[in-house]
Each structure stands twice: as structure tokens, then as C-alpha cells.
Design a protein around this motif. Sequence first.
Motif: not given
Length: 781
Positions: A285, A439-440, A443, A510-512, A530, A535, A582, A586
Amino acid sequence: MPNTSTRPKRGRRNRRVPREDPARNELVSRSLESAQQCLFNQDYGTAFVHYLLVLNLAPVLKDFASESFRFTLFKWADELDSLGRIQDLFDCYEQALELFPTDEVIINSMGEHLFRMGFRDEAAGHFHKALKLKPDYPEAKENFYRVANWLVERWHFLMLNDRRRNHKYQQAIQKAVEGGCNTVLDIGTGTGILGVSLVVTETVDAGLFGEGIIESLIHAWNHLLLPPQSTQDPSRPPSQAGRVIPAGATVFGMAVQCLEIRRHHRLCVSEIGGLATAAAGELHSPVSCSSEDDSTEPYTTERLSRLPGGYTPLTEPFNALDIDFNNVQELEGLCSREVSRVRLPVTGEGLLDALAVWFQLHLDQQSSLSTGPKEDTCWEQAIYPVQTPHSRIIYIRHVCTLSPSGNPNPSLNAEAELCSALACLGTEQSSGPRDYTMLECAEMALLNNQPYHDSFRRALAKLITNLKDARSVQGPSQGQGLEVMPLTDPPSGPMDPGPDPFYVLDVSEGFSVLSLMAASQGQVKAYSSVEKTQHQAVLRRLARANGVPEEALEFWLNQVEDEQAVLQRPSREKLWSAIILDCVETCGLVRQKLMEKATLARCLLEDGGQIFPERIVLYGMLVESDTLLLESAVQGQEPTLGFNIAPFINQFTVPVHVFLDLSTLQCRHLSDSVELFILDLMNTNANYTNRDVKVQASASGRVTAVPFWYQIHLNEEISLSTFNQDSHWKQAAVVLHQPLAVREGDWVRLAVTLQKSSISISASIEEEAGETGTVDSVRVR
């Protein structure tokens, strides 16, 4: 001379009828026709100019053209925004508001642009004005709630409701005033209720130093305050000496093991949806105590008592730092203090996940406040996560000064240096440059959510198998579905000779890794949304390591000019076999414009293709929670320390609370969970706009909130809950403006309405005679 006071005779009209102007009418007619033609051609800038001319020359046409004018304005504003022409954008809104000064839709839209650009105060003013014009305008109400969260964060309500904290501050202030202090300097006490006639500050966050209290006090002592009371001159009266409340602080720390912290800050799994993760490199993170990048936060905050799964102390709490706020030499000397190392005995074996830090604030010699994890306080604790995985802790080293002796780091400001010093915790390890990808936190938690990825892998595999079977029966030329002309035709990479591939588009935020999971199925060309180069590099490394052909994975946003056009066809001949949306943020809310995206996505699917997920079911329950009330508004009728502040700050009350952990929320369940609403993304005919749900109270009490979560159905057999131990999602709750008293067995009616992906919930109680009394109505996105 003529009689100038002569009145017109009765029955005659004393007004002049305007003459028709054929040339003017012709210009208006031609301009209106041109505006409509430009609108059809998507030339929004020219259409906007024509509409301005028409409505200025013929105001009588405002009602007729208002909808088209709004649409043109919003499209042109979005285009100007994407081009960075900000001044032109706001000039257009000013021109529009000259024509429609009381149009709540235009006012709200201008507020949205202001909010996105960071002008939150101005945005709040526009949203508030739109609500005054139309109090039941849902978009303006939702936007005002969103900006209110920025302007007045929820911890303000908690602090104002923390009577113990407020009373202790008041006692310390009164004692100092009675001792002779008769001037006041208020430094960052938030709403200002603590400033009576003394130097008072509360520029402290969960980590004590994050709001710059050291810098503020040094400046105050050097430029604003009288010299402090001197032991060498005790005869000087207190009124001639400077003094700070709080007088000082003690910082404490404790090493902890906590799965919830670990999964939000570093990768904990060796496989994600069938993909080996070793090639991904080090992922963690942005909360980093060891990074030289000053854009990363040195710590995050958590309320340890509410962490799902709890935590395990690995050491006893230790004294990390004592500081005297009334000693300017000590404050200035923090940066030059030598490093001291403390060896701490390990009290429990386990994995080292973080250092938890809190403090005791000494208001004066007799009174203090603690922010410790066992205290009932409005403060959270500071969490310094350990980013690099360790096997077992042998001993712990804690650096409790600003920076290593003789090695100052000028790239960090004083705040970051102090925070980094408190965070310098770890086992003995080799030093040197580290290659990692940030990454957040959300994520990271998503990557660690194994049930999520396993469910998608099974659902994707089933879809591809069904499509292969259907294609083998129909033949390669069949089943291509509805022909929709593409907005653009991105180049499709070279594929190996063989059957036509199935096209899968992942537009997750975001990242997937879902696109890579789809590509690993074989005979699939997957497109990922992405966006960050770093990433994308991680996904390429994972693809190579897991045997996925390079041409099987594309990055979709690299191929479209406008993010708004992300839902497009992969080529002129093909439609998408699967589109992954998505759907839930979150924080626990449905994403904006979800249903609109689903409507477009359905038009882009081949026969037998599917949107993931296919439907979402909203669940909720009735609860009684004083905690949620304290976090939503100043409670009670009495003034806070003599100040009637509640009517002012409660204007920023937000009834929808997000980022909740229902598993640890302090509340009483007053009903079982019930199904509230269904959002069907695959079948538009199955959707409805409103639904009444009767919920029976299982216990007596006060209904203060309706927490809610989602069951996300990927297909008929496979689903995921946003309310389970492994979920990366949090939950949300609607907090009622007025608690609703219920008895066991009573029925509560919840009216749930859907409008443009925004869900509205109204609560009422069923009376004995069958009547209902509406109690509250709020919206959740």
C-alpha cells in the motif's frame, strides 16, 4: 397648455403592441434549426452558441428549448473539461445561468464541476442553492451529502459529542484563566469551542504530529506568545507568561499481529484466481514508513477495538516519546536528537503486521486525555504497517527520534520525518534498494480476497465453455448478435491462427487481474481498463509467468480517446462475449450510473454473452446504534460548553454512513436481515423502480439506522457477499433523522426506490389500524 394629468379613458389599453420583426424571426428560426442539426452531428460547441442566440433573441422559447439546451450545455462542458479549457467551461455556465438563473439542474451541474476541480466550498454553495430551489431534487441532495463529508468530516461530530474530552479541556482552561492568563491564541481547535481566554491548540491527529503541531507551536513561541514561566524568576505573574494547553504529550507504541491490517497493506496470497503471484514483485500500500517518496503516508488510522478479527499484542505498550509543548528549546531540538534503540521483550509469538501508536495528552499537571485502544474516545490509533513480510519476530527495534543520527533526509518535511521516526520498526534485515509497486489499500485487500477471484474464475470458465459449445453447434458465422456501429476501431493484436477468440472487457475501477484471469482461459482476447503504466507492467509480468500469450491481453484505455467511451466494441465484426462491471464501491455504495452502463453493455454483447455480475441483491436490517448517531450529528438539546453550535454544524449531517464494519459496529440487531431490492443488469424488464418491504422487529428498542450490503450474483449458481470476513468491501447504513421506537413484533415498512442508480429508502411504522406514519427518507447511491 395641454393637461398633463389627463388619464386615459376607461376601456382603453395604455400599452404598445410590439411589432413583428420578420428578419428577427427568420434569424431565430434558422439558428434553432442549426442548433438542432449541430446537436445531431454531436457538434456541441456550435450548437451551444446557436441556442444562446435563439434564447437571447426569443426568451419566449425558453420552456420549449430548455431540455435541449441543458443537454447541449452538459455535453459541451464535458468536452471543455476534457480539453482543460476550464475558464471557457465556467463562462458557458455563467451564460447559461443568465438565461436560467433558477434552474436547479444547471446550478447542480456547475457544482459538480466545481467539486471535481477541488472548489468544495463553492460547490457546496451551488448544491445548497439547488436544494433551496427544489428540496426533493435527488441529485443535488446526494451531491450536498458528498461535499458535506469533505467540508465537515465525521470526526468533528464525534469530538463535539465527546463530553469527557470537552469537559477536561474546559477545566484546564478555567484553571489557567483563574491563575491569571487573560489573553487567548486559538490554534486549530476545529469548531473553536475550546478557545475562552488562553493559548489553546488541538492540532493533533491519531499519530499526534500529523497536523503539524510542532511547527505551529515553534512559530507561536517565537512570534506570538509571551515568554514561558521561568523557574529563575518565580515572581513574574502568570499573566505575563506564555502557556500552552495541552502542556505536553507522551507517545506510546505496541507491536501487533492483525490479519485485517495485513491484508490491506501487503500481498498475503501466493495464487489469485489460478494465477501464481510470485512474478508480480513486491506489492504494498502507499502507507510506508521506509519510502523516500514523500507522497506516501507514513501511517494510517484504525480503531483497534473495531477491527474485524481483532488483533494480538506482540509486546507490552512502551513509552516512545515524551514532549513538553511549553519548552520551545525541546520542540526545536527534536530534529537533532540522537537515535535511541529500545529492545523490547516479545510477549507473544506471531507475525509482525504493524506498530500501533497512541498518545496521552497532558492538558495540565493534573488532567490528561488518552487515545489508547482501550479508551472510549473519539480518536483512532495510528497504524504503521510492516510492508515486507517476515517469518517470526526475534526482537523489535524502535527508533523514537526524527531521523538517523548524522543522516538527515532533506527530502522529508518535519512532519513526515517525525512520523517516519515513530514508524521505523522492523526485524533485522539487509538494507538496499527495493523494487516495489504501490497499490491503494482497497486494491491490496481486493487482491487478497480469494473467494472473489475464485468465484470469477469459475463463472468465466462456465461462460466460455457455454459459448464454445454454442459456437460448435451454430458454426463460426452464427451468433454474432446485434450489430452496433463502433465509436472507434482499436487495432486488434495478432492472434494465433485458429478459432475466432472470445472478447472479454474488464472495466473494473483501479487495479484488477480479472482480465488476465479471462485471458488464461484460452481462446480469449481480454481487454483491461488498468490505466497506470506501472500496474500494466505487473499484469504483463504475471501473464508471462503464467503462460498467457502476450497478444491475449490488451489495455483498453490505451486505445480509446475518451474514458467516457470505454464501453465500445473490440472490432467491427465482433461483439463482447463478456463485460465485467465494477458495481459496488469499496465504501459500500452502488457505483454511480451503474444501470446506465449496464443498459449500454447489454447492447454490446454477442448472443449468449453476459455481464458480470448479472444481478445485485440489496439486503438490510434494523439496528439500534448510539455510535452511528454520535458520528452523524451533535446530540442533545443543551449547548456544547455553553456554545449553541449544533444548529450550525448539524446542517452538514449526512444520513448515509459508509466504510462501516457491521461485524464490529456497536449496535443491537432489532430484526433479521431482509431482501430490500434487486438490480438486474442482464434483464431490464425484470427491474422495478420501487418496492415496499415489511420488516418485523425481533426485539424492542429504537431503530436508529438501516445497515445494508449486497449479494453479488455472477450467474445463477455463483454469488459473492459484500458482508463476509474475506470481503474487501465495507458496508454502509442509512441513519434515521429521528429514531423510531418499536416493540417486539411490530412491523416497519421500508419503501425502497431506484432512480438513476440512486436508491432511496423511506422508513415508517405500521399502526394498529393499518395506517403508516413516515419517519424518514434518505438516498443511497
